[in-house]
Design a protein around this motif. Structure first.
Motif, PDB file in Angstrom:
ATOM      1  N   LEU A 137       0.870  -1.170   0.000  1.00 29.97           N
ATOM      2  CA  LEU A 137       0.000   0.000   0.000  1.00 29.97           C
ATOM      3  C   LEU A 137       0.913   1.227   0.000  1.00 29.97           C
ATOM      4  N   LYS A 138       0.701   2.111  -0.986  1.00 25.88           N
ATOM      5  CA  LYS A 138       1.568   3.301  -1.099  1.00 25.88           C
ATOM      6  C   LYS A 138       0.697   4.544  -1.203  1.00 25.88           C
ATOM      7  N   THR A 139       1.179   5.645  -0.620  1.00 24.39           N
ATOM      8  CA  THR A 139       0.490   6.914  -0.860  1.00 24.39           C
ATOM      9  C   THR A 139       0.709   7.268  -2.328  1.00 24.39           C
ATOM     10  N   TYR A 144       8.911   9.002  -1.006  1.00 23.34           N
ATOM     11  CA  TYR A 144      10.277   8.861  -1.511  1.00 23.34           C
ATOM     12  C   TYR A 144      11.060   8.031  -0.516  1.00 23.34           C
ATOM     13  N   ASP A 145      12.133   7.424  -1.003  1.00 29.17           N
ATOM     14  CA  ASP A 145      12.973   6.581  -0.139  1.00 29.17           C
ATOM     15  C   ASP A 145      12.138   5.603   0.693  1.00 29.17           C
ATOM     16  N   GLY A 146      11.111   5.034   0.065  1.00 24.62           N
ATOM     17  CA  GLY A 146      10.296   4.023   0.735  1.00 24.62           C
ATOM     18  C   GLY A 146       9.317   4.602   1.757  1.00 24.62           C
ATOM     19  N   LYS A 147       9.277   5.948   1.869  1.00 25.43           N
ATOM     20  CA  LYS A 147       8.337   6.549   2.841  1.00 25.43           C
ATOM     21  C   LYS A 147       6.932   6.519   2.260  1.00 25.43           C
ATOM     22  N   GLY A 148       5.936   6.363   3.155  1.00 22.76           N
ATOM     23  CA  GLY A 148       4.552   6.304   2.685  1.00 22.76           C
ATOM     24  C   GLY A 148       4.221   4.964   2.054  1.00 22.76           C
ATOM     25  N   GLN A 149       4.824   3.896   2.564  1.00 22.38           N
ATOM     26  CA  GLN A 149       4.556   2.550   2.020  1.00 22.38           C
ATOM     27  C   GLN A 149       4.409   1.548   3.162  1.00 22.38           C
ATOM     28  N   VAL A 150       3.475   0.622   2.996  1.00 21.09           N
ATOM     29  CA  VAL A 150       3.320  -0.465   3.973  1.00 21.09           C
ATOM     30  C   VAL A 150       3.155  -1.778   3.213  1.00 21.09           C
ATOM     31  N   LEU A 172      -2.828   0.406  -4.128  1.00 20.97           N
ATOM     32  CA  LEU A 172      -2.321  -0.897  -3.702  1.00 20.97           C
ATOM     33  C   LEU A 172      -1.676  -1.564  -4.908  1.00 20.97           C
ATOM     34  N   GLU A 173      -0.459  -2.046  -4.717  1.00 21.64           N
ATOM     35  CA  GLU A 173       0.264  -2.707  -5.809  1.00 21.64           C
ATOM     36  C   GLU A 173       0.594  -4.134  -5.420  1.00 21.64           C
ATOM     37  N   SER A 174       0.480  -5.043  -6.359  1.00 21.13           N
ATOM     38  CA  SER A 174       0.923  -6.407  -6.053  1.00 21.13           C
ATOM     39  C   SER A 174       2.435  -6.399  -5.854  1.00 21.13           C
ATOM     40  N   MET A 175       2.913  -7.256  -4.992  1.00 24.90           N
ATOM     41  CA  MET A 175       4.361  -7.379  -4.752  1.00 24.90           C
ATOM     42  C   MET A 175       4.954  -8.148  -5.934  1.00 24.90           C
ATOM     43  N   VAL A 176       5.908  -7.528  -6.603  1.00 27.72           N
ATOM     44  CA  VAL A 176       6.496  -8.124  -7.796  1.00 27.72           C
ATOM     45  C   VAL A 176       7.699  -8.972  -7.405  1.00 27.72           C
ATOM     46  N   ASN A 177       7.739 -10.182  -7.933  1.00 31.04           N
ATOM     47  CA  ASN A 177       8.859 -11.068  -7.645  1.00 31.04           C
ATOM     48  C   ASN A 177       9.892 -10.909  -8.758  1.00 31.04           C
ATOM     49  N   ARG A 180      15.718  -8.760 -10.910  1.00 32.71           N
ATOM     50  CA  ARG A 180      16.623  -7.657 -10.535  1.00 32.71           C
ATOM     51  C   ARG A 180      15.890  -6.357 -10.778  1.00 32.71           C
ATOM     52  N   GLU A 181      16.387  -5.309 -10.153  1.00 25.77           N
ATOM     53  CA  GLU A 181      15.849  -3.969 -10.388  1.00 25.77           C
ATOM     54  C   GLU A 181      16.871  -3.196 -11.195  1.00 25.77           C
ATOM     55  N   VAL A 182      16.405  -2.570 -12.269  1.00 28.15           N
ATOM     56  CA  VAL A 182      17.297  -1.712 -13.052  1.00 28.15           C
ATOM     57  C   VAL A 182      16.603  -0.373 -13.264  1.00 28.15           C
ATOM     58  N   VAL A 243      13.450   5.957 -15.451  1.00 29.56           N
ATOM     59  CA  VAL A 243      12.346   5.018 -15.256  1.00 29.56           C
ATOM     60  C   VAL A 243      12.908   3.807 -14.511  1.00 29.56           C
ATOM     61  N   GLU A 244      12.310   3.513 -13.358  1.00 25.47           N
ATOM     62  CA  GLU A 244      12.717   2.342 -12.570  1.00 25.47           C
ATOM     63  C   GLU A 244      11.961   1.134 -13.093  1.00 25.47           C
ATOM     64  N   LEU A 245      12.690   0.049 -13.321  1.00 24.62           N
ATOM     65  CA  LEU A 245      12.098  -1.140 -13.937  1.00 24.62           C
ATOM     66  C   LEU A 245      12.360  -2.377 -13.085  1.00 24.62           C
ATOM     67  N   ALA A 254       7.293  -1.658 -15.367  1.00 19.82           N
ATOM     68  CA  ALA A 254       7.766  -0.341 -14.924  1.00 19.82           C
ATOM     69  C   ALA A 254       7.305  -0.111 -13.492  1.00 19.82           C
ATOM     70  N   ASN A 255       8.177   0.446 -12.671  1.00 19.99           N
ATOM     71  CA  ASN A 255       7.808   0.791 -11.297  1.00 19.99           C
ATOM     72  C   ASN A 255       7.385   2.247 -11.227  1.00 19.99           C
ATOM     73  N   GLU A 256       8.309   3.161 -11.468  1.00 17.10           N
ATOM     74  CA  GLU A 256       7.927   4.580 -11.426  1.00 17.10           C
ATOM     75  C   GLU A 256       8.879   5.381 -12.293  1.00 17.10           C
ATOM     76  N   LEU A 257       8.460   6.618 -12.580  1.00 20.76           N
ATOM     77  CA  LEU A 257       9.347   7.488 -13.337  1.00 20.76           C
ATOM     78  C   LEU A 257       9.676   8.709 -12.508  1.00 20.76           C
TER      79      LEU A 257
HETATM   80  N1  LIG Z   1       5.258  -3.553  -6.321  1.00 21.58           N
HETATM   81  C1  LIG Z   1       6.475  -3.800  -5.837  1.00 21.58           C
HETATM   82  N2  LIG Z   1       6.959  -5.059  -5.811  1.00 21.58           N
HETATM   83  C2  LIG Z   1       8.194  -5.324  -5.302  1.00 21.58           C
HETATM   84  N3  LIG Z   1       9.006  -4.393  -4.776  1.00 21.58           N
HETATM   85  C3  LIG Z   1       8.588  -3.122  -4.761  1.00 21.58           C
HETATM   86  C4  LIG Z   1       7.310  -2.754  -5.295  1.00 21.58           C
HETATM   87  N4  LIG Z   1       7.165  -1.430  -5.146  1.00 21.58           N
HETATM   88  C5  LIG Z   1       8.293  -0.984  -4.554  1.00 21.58           C
HETATM   89  N5  LIG Z   1       9.165  -1.994  -4.324  1.00 21.58           N
HETATM   90  C6  LIG Z   1      10.500  -1.874  -3.710  1.00 21.58           C
HETATM   91  O1  LIG Z   1      10.585  -0.690  -2.936  1.00 21.58           O
HETATM   92  C7  LIG Z   1      11.479   0.260  -3.545  1.00 21.58           C
HETATM   93  C8  LIG Z   1      10.950   1.676  -3.368  1.00 21.58           C
HETATM   94  O2  LIG Z   1       9.645   1.774  -3.939  1.00 21.58           O
HETATM   95  P1  LIG Z   1       9.226   2.911  -4.964  1.00 21.58           P
HETATM   96  O3  LIG Z   1       7.841   2.640  -5.389  1.00 21.58           O
HETATM   97  O4  LIG Z   1      10.243   3.023  -6.030  1.00 21.58           O
HETATM   98  O5  LIG Z   1       9.183   4.184  -4.022  1.00 21.58           O
HETATM   99  P2  LIG Z   1      10.126   5.436  -3.835  1.00 21.58           P
HETATM  100  O6  LIG Z   1       9.303   6.543  -4.417  1.00 21.58           O
HETATM  101  O7  LIG Z   1      10.306   5.526  -2.362  1.00 21.58           O
HETATM  102  O8  LIG Z   1      11.388   5.192  -4.609  1.00 21.58           O
HETATM  103  C9  LIG Z   1      11.567  -0.197  -4.988  1.00 21.58           C
HETATM  104  O9  LIG Z   1      12.743   0.252  -5.610  1.00 21.58           O
HETATM  105  C10 LIG Z   1      11.532  -1.718  -4.799  1.00 21.58           C
HETATM  106  O10 LIG Z   1      12.767  -2.202  -4.322  1.00 21.58           O
END
Ligand SMILES: Nc1ncnc2c1ncn2[C@@H]1O[C@H](COP(=O)(O)OP(=O)(O)O)[C@@H](O)[C@H]1O
Ligand SMILES: [Mg+2]
Length: 376
Positions: A137-139, A144-150, A172-177, A180-182, A243-245, A254-257
Motif C-alpha cells: 500500500l503506497k500513498t 520517496y525513499d520508501g516513505k509512505g509505504q506499507v 495498492l500494488e501487487s508485490m512483484v517477484n 533484478r531492479e534496473v 524510469v525504474e524497472l 515499470a515501477n515509477e518514473l
Molecule cells: N510492487 C512492488 N513489488 C516489489 N518491490 C517493490 C514494489 N514497489 C516498490 N518496491 C521496492 O521498494 C522500492 C521503493 O519503492 P518505490 O515505489 O520506487 O518508491 P520510492 O518513491 O520511495 O522510490 C523499490 O525500488 C523496490 O525495491
C-alpha cells in the motif's frame, strides 16, 4: 545563462556543479535555511507557494527546472506562462501521482504491477481481492525513499495499514517477484534528440537505494530504451528522466518514473563522459546532448545517515566521495561514493567496491554484488 531550480537539495547542488563548465548561473527556490545547494548560487528562501518565490525567480531566470516531484504543480504552471520550464507541468502532474504514472505506462503498452486505487478501508479490502497478497500500500503522492509505504502479507494487517497512511489517497500494488531492479536514465532536448545512459542495476534496503552498478552492453538495454522513449515522446519531455524497472526475466514491469535527475544516475559523474546533470542542463537549454556511453564500469554507493572517514576513502584507488554538506540524520542521504574501474582488466575494482560497502556497513550487499550481472 541563468537557470532557476525549484528545490535546493543535493540534486540541485550537483546540477549547479555541472553547470559551472557550461557558463550557467543558478538560483534555488527552497524554503529550508540549510538547503545544501545554496552555496552554489542565489538562495530564494521562500515557501514554494509564496508569491515572492515565483516573482523573484521569474525576474531572474532564463529557464526554470526542478529537482523533485513534490513541487506544487500550480507554481510550475504559473511559471510556464512566463518562462520556459522544463520538464513541463504536464510531466510533473504525471510523475507526482503513482496512479497517473501507472495508467500512463499501461496506456503506452508498458507493463506494471497489478494495482488498484484505495481511498478507504473498504476500497482496500476490494483492492486486495483484485491485486492479491503480498502487496504494497503506497500513498499516491509525496512518497520517496520508501516513505509512505506499507507491505501487506495477510488480511489481518489491512486495518492497521490503512490507519497508518490514511486519509490520503493511496494505491495498492501487487508485490512483484523480480529477478533484478534496473533503471534507465535518458536526456531529451527541446529538439527531441534523446541520449540514453547504460542501464544501472539497483539495490535497495529499507526502501532506500544503497548501491547502483552501471551495466555495459546489457542484453535488455534496447528494451529499456524503448520504454523511456515512449514515455518521453508521449509527454514531449525535456530534460533528464529516469524510469525504474523490475526485470521479470522475460519482460520488464515499470515501477515509477522520475521527472528529474535520479540517484541511480549518479555513477555517470565518473563513469560517463557527460553526466546526467550536464545533459539535463544541455537538454533544457536546447543544446546538443553529450556522450552518455560508459567509460569505465562504475559502482555508486549511497552514504545514508553518515559520511565515512574521508582519509580511509581517499586510500581506495578510483573512489570519489561526494559530500552534500547536509546535517547527518538517520536514513538521510548525505553523500555518495563512486568507485570506477581503471580500464577493462582492473582486478582491484571489485575488491575496491567491497571495501567501500564494508566501510559503510553494507556488508550484506557484497553477496548481491558478486551475484549481479555487473560482476561477470
Ligand atoms: N510492487 C512492488 N513489488 C516489489 N518491490 C517493490 C514494489 N514497489 C516498490 N518496491 C521496492 O521498494 C522500492 C521503493 O519503492 P518505490 O515505489 O520506487 O518508491 P520510492 O518513491 O520511495 O522510490 C523499490 O525500488 C523496490 O525495491
Ligand atoms: Mg523508486
Amino acid at each position: 545563462m541563468k537557470i532557476g531550480i525549484l528545490g535546493g537539495g543535493q540534486l540541485a547542488q550537483m546540477l549547479a556543479q555541472a553547470g559551472e563548465s557550461l557558463d550557467m548561473q543558478f538560483a534555488f527556490v527552497a524554503p529550508e535555511q540549510d538547503a545544501c545547494a545554496a552555496p552554489y548560487g542565489k538562495h530564494l528562501m521562500y515557501p514554494y507557494l509564496d508569491p515572492k518565490a515565483k516573482e523573484e525567480l521569474e525576474n531572474w531566470a532564463d529557464i526554470v527546472t526542478y529537482e523533485f516531484e513534490s513541487i506544487p504543480v500550480p507554481l510550475v504552471e504559473a511559471l510556464e506562462q512566463v518562462k520556459p520550464v522544463h520538464p513541463s507541468s504536464q510531466a510533473l502532474t504525471l510523475a507526482s501521482d503513482r496512479l497517473n504514472e501507472k495508467n500512463m505506462f499501461n496506456q503506452q503498452g508498458i507493463e506494471t504491477a497489478k494495482f488498484a486505487t484505495v481511498d478507504s478501508l473498504q476500497d482496500l479490502q476490494i483492492a486486495v481481492e483484485k491485486v492479491g497478497l503480498p502487496a504494497i500500500l503506497k500513498t499516491r503522492r509525496d512518497g520517496y525513499d520508501g516513505k509512505g509505504q506499507v507491505v501487506l502479507r495477510d488480511q489481518s494487517q489491512l486495518e492497521a495499514a490503512w490507519e497508518s497512511l490514511s486519509p490520503v489517497a493511496c494505491i495498492l500494488e501487487s508485490m512483484v517477484n523480480f529477478k533484478r531492479e534496473v533503471s534507465i536514465v535518458a536526456s531529451r532536448n527541446v529538439d527531441g534528440d534523446i541520449a540514453y545512459y547504460p542501464l544501472a542495476e539497483n539495490y535497495h534496503r529499507e526502501g532506500i537505494l544503497r548501491l547502483s552498478l552501471s551495466l555495459q552492453n546489457d542484453p535488455k538495454q534496447k528494451e529499456a530504451e524503448e520504454i523511456i522513449r515512449k514515455v518521453m515522446e508521449k509527454v514531449g519531455y525535456v530534460g533528464t528522466m529516469a524510469v525504474e524497472l523490475f526485470d521479470l526475466g522475460d519482460k520488464f514491469a515499470a515501477n515509477e518514473l522520475s521527472p528529474r535527475v535520479h540517484n541511480s544516475g549518479h555513477w555517470s559523474m565518473d563513469g560517463a563522459i557527460a553526466s546526467q546533470f550536464k545533459n539535463h542542463l544541455l537538454a533544457i537549454a536546447n543544446q546538443p546532448l553529450q556522450d552518455t556511453s560508459l567509460q569505465n564500469a562504475t559502482a555508486m554507493v549511497n552514504l545514508i545517515g553518515a559520511i565515512p572517514d574521508k582519509d580511509l576513502v581517499a586510500e581506495i584507488p578510483n573512489a570519489v566521495l561526494y559530500d552534500y554538506g547536509k546535517e547527518p540524520k538517520p536514513g538521510r542521504k548525505v553523500g555518495h561514493i563512486n568507485i570506477s574501474a581503471d580500464g577493462d582488466n582492473d582486478e582491484d575494482f571489485i575488491p575496491n567496491v567491497i571495501k567501500v560497502l564494508d566501510m559503510v556497513g553494507q556488508q550484506e550487499l557484497i553477496g548481491e554484488l558478486l551475484k549481479s550481472s555487473f560482476y561477470k
